[in-house]
Design a protein around this motif. Structure first.
Motif, PDB file in Angstrom:
ATOM      1  N   ASP A 102      38.834  37.796  24.352  1.00  0.00           N
ATOM      2  CA  ASP A 102      37.736  38.756  24.212  1.00  0.00           C
ATOM      3  C   ASP A 102      36.819  38.710  25.432  1.00  0.00           C
ATOM      4  O   ASP A 102      36.347  39.744  25.910  1.00  0.00           O
ATOM      5  N   ILE A 103      36.555  37.515  25.943  1.00  0.00           N
ATOM      6  CA  ILE A 103      35.710  37.382  27.131  1.00  0.00           C
ATOM      7  C   ILE A 103      36.405  38.013  28.335  1.00  0.00           C
ATOM      8  O   ILE A 103      35.770  38.690  29.151  1.00  0.00           O
ATOM      9  N   GLN A 104      37.720  37.823  28.445  1.00  0.00           N
ATOM     10  CA  GLN A 104      38.486  38.452  29.519  1.00  0.00           C
ATOM     11  C   GLN A 104      38.288  39.963  29.490  1.00  0.00           C
ATOM     12  O   GLN A 104      38.019  40.587  30.520  1.00  0.00           O
ATOM     13  N   GLU A 105      38.406  40.551  28.319  1.00  0.00           N
ATOM     14  CA  GLU A 105      38.239  42.005  28.193  1.00  0.00           C
ATOM     15  C   GLU A 105      36.793  42.420  28.461  1.00  0.00           C
ATOM     16  O   GLU A 105      36.547  43.445  29.085  1.00  0.00           O
ATOM     17  N   MET A 106      35.834  41.623  28.002  1.00  0.00           N
ATOM     18  CA  MET A 106      34.421  41.914  28.249  1.00  0.00           C
ATOM     19  C   MET A 106      34.139  41.981  29.749  1.00  0.00           C
ATOM     20  O   MET A 106      33.415  42.856  30.222  1.00  0.00           O
ATOM     21  N   LEU A 107      34.737  41.051  30.507  1.00  0.00           N
ATOM     22  CA  LEU A 107      34.497  40.986  31.945  1.00  0.00           C
ATOM     23  C   LEU A 107      35.397  41.927  32.735  1.00  0.00           C
ATOM     24  O   LEU A 107      35.175  42.142  33.925  1.00  0.00           O
TER      25      LEU A 107
END
Length: 181
Positions: A102-107
């Motif tokens: 999820d953090i990968q997609e957020m960034l």
């Protein structure tokens, strides 16, 4: 110089969720900004941007950086670059329980490796919480305060044999005899 164009990758074109407090602050800012064209009249420059100079012109990046430095110095924070806020957001999201994917997609990263290796750090509070959670998973025969005199910090008494890891766990009864669990 500012370059504007399409993101480098498809992952760069994304919607970013904001918490309710941030959304409210942005709405208040927009309401104030909507009053500016009337005040400035023909001197107002319409850029369609959320953050502008008082007359609507684009902000100069050096001025944004200088103001950012002034703000963190005013409140006593250590030096940090504007880009470091991105790392901070990833670290806080991770500490709040967000999954690395999820953090990968957020960034907007194409690789989870970049996210994991570069953009997340372990906060001391999270580090302590992990240590406490891991310790709770280890079965204990007795509470640490009940370790007998002459025992090491793991509870072993010098001169006694260490039981096999495959043997059943035992507790010592108050009279000193072992009790199988």
């Amino acid at each position: 110089m500012v370059y504007e164009g399409d993101p480098k990758t498809d992952a760069g074109a994304r919607t970013i969720a904001l918490d309710a407090d941030t959304v409210e602050v942005l709405r208040q800012h927009r309401a104030r900004q909507d009053e500016e064209p009337e005040k400035w009249g023909t001197a107002w420059v319409e850029t369609g941007r959320v953050f502008t100079r008082e007359n609507g012109e684009l902000l100069h990046l050096a001025n944004v950086t200088r103001r950012f430095i002034e703000l963190y110095e005013e409140i006593g924070l250590p030096p940090v670059r504007l880009h470091d806020l991105r790392h901070g957001a990833a670290t806080l999201a991770h500490a709040a329980g967000a999954d690395l994917k999820d953090i990968q997609e957020m960034l907007g990263h194409t690789s989870i490796t970049i996210t994991a290796d570069t953009y997340t750090s372990l906060l001391p509070e999270a580090d302590l919480a992990i240590a406490e959670a891991a310790a709770r998973l280890v079965p204990r025969a007795r509470a640490p305060r009940d370790v007998p005199d002459g025992a090491d910090r793991l509870g072993a008494i010098s001169g006694t044999a260490t039981p096999s890891a495959h043997a059943g766990r035992t507790q010592t009864a108050p009279d000193g005899t072992p009790e199988a669990e």
